[in-house]
Design a protein around this motif. Structure first.
Motif, PDB file in Angstrom:
ATOM      1  N   LYS A 140       9.502  -0.211  -4.506  1.00  0.00           N
ATOM      2  CA  LYS A 140       8.055  -0.354  -4.339  1.00  0.00           C
ATOM      3  C   LYS A 140       7.614   0.533  -3.181  1.00  0.00           C
ATOM      4  N   GLN A 197       0.275  -2.317  -8.003  1.00  0.00           N
ATOM      5  CA  GLN A 197       0.206  -3.776  -7.962  1.00  0.00           C
ATOM      6  C   GLN A 197       0.495  -4.247  -6.547  1.00  0.00           C
ATOM      7  N   PRO A 198       0.153  -5.512  -6.247  1.00  0.00           N
ATOM      8  CA  PRO A 198       0.451  -6.029  -4.914  1.00  0.00           C
ATOM      9  C   PRO A 198       1.955  -6.048  -4.643  1.00  0.00           C
ATOM     10  N   TYR A 199       2.316  -5.872  -3.386  1.00  0.00           N
ATOM     11  CA  TYR A 199       3.716  -5.838  -2.995  1.00  0.00           C
ATOM     12  C   TYR A 199       4.428  -7.134  -3.372  1.00  0.00           C
ATOM     13  N   TYR A 200       3.755  -8.258  -3.236  1.00  0.00           N
ATOM     14  CA  TYR A 200       4.406  -9.551  -3.445  1.00  0.00           C
ATOM     15  C   TYR A 200       4.349 -10.031  -4.883  1.00  0.00           C
ATOM     16  N   SER A 201       3.984  -9.178  -5.816  1.00  0.00           N
ATOM     17  CA  SER A 201       3.974  -9.580  -7.228  1.00  0.00           C
ATOM     18  C   SER A 201       5.367  -9.415  -7.825  1.00  0.00           C
ATOM     19  N   ARG A 202       5.601 -10.102  -8.908  1.00  0.00           N
ATOM     20  CA  ARG A 202       6.873  -9.967  -9.628  1.00  0.00           C
ATOM     21  C   ARG A 202       6.852  -8.682 -10.438  1.00  0.00           C
ATOM     22  N   ALA A 247       4.633  -8.104 -13.621  1.00  0.00           N
ATOM     23  CA  ALA A 247       3.539  -9.093 -13.631  1.00  0.00           C
ATOM     24  C   ALA A 247       2.195  -8.413 -13.519  1.00  0.00           C
ATOM     25  N   HIS A 268      -0.841  -4.212   1.608  1.00  0.00           N
ATOM     26  CA  HIS A 268       0.134  -4.844   0.718  1.00  0.00           C
ATOM     27  C   HIS A 268      -0.408  -5.074  -0.693  1.00  0.00           C
ATOM     28  N   ASP A 269      -1.675  -4.805  -0.912  1.00  0.00           N
ATOM     29  CA  ASP A 269      -2.261  -4.968  -2.251  1.00  0.00           C
ATOM     30  C   ASP A 269      -2.027  -3.748  -3.143  1.00  0.00           C
TER      31      ASP A 269
END
Length: 119
Positions: A27, A111-116, A119, A49-50
């Motif tokens: 990422k 996509q956001p950093y914390y997404s799977r 996803a 992070h988004d």
């Protein structure tokens, strides 16, 4: 992912490929996490992070090589920041697109950093 309307064109979603090719992906933060830049992005209203995109590991290493403190990618952002201290989010997003093109980044959807993954 929907980018802001930059020049009067209708806002559009840009779907990524349905699946990433085999290989090692990382990422990549479109907006660098280096402390000096992260503080500036936050002041300008951009949430770093988004906005990440998976890119091949070797490409990620290439763009962060050269120079210091994050390599060529971060240096390109520092040059922009120094020349455009009061840049609006729209100007920052436009520059992000220019850098993605200049550094020839091809990868998955933004996509956001914390997404799977996927996803």
């Amino acid at each position: 992912m929907v980018f802001p309307n930059w020049s009067g064109a209708p806002e559009r979603a840009f779907p990524g490929p349905p699946r990433l090719t085999p290989g090692r992906w990382e990422k990549h933060h479109i907006f660098p996490q280096a402390e000096d830049l992260a503080r500036w992005f936050e002041r300008q209203g951009v949430k770093i992070h988004d906005y990440t995109m998976p890119i091949p590991r070797h490409v990620h290493q290439r763009i962060h090589r050269g120079g210091e403190r994050g390599g060529d990618w971060n240096n390109a952002w520092r040059e922009f920041k120094d020349a455009n201290e009061g840049a609006t989010p729209a100007e920052i997003f436009r520059h992000a697109g220019e850098l993605i093109h200049r550094f020839e980044l091809m990868g998955g959807p933004i996509q956001p950093y914390y997404s799977r993954p996927g996803a």
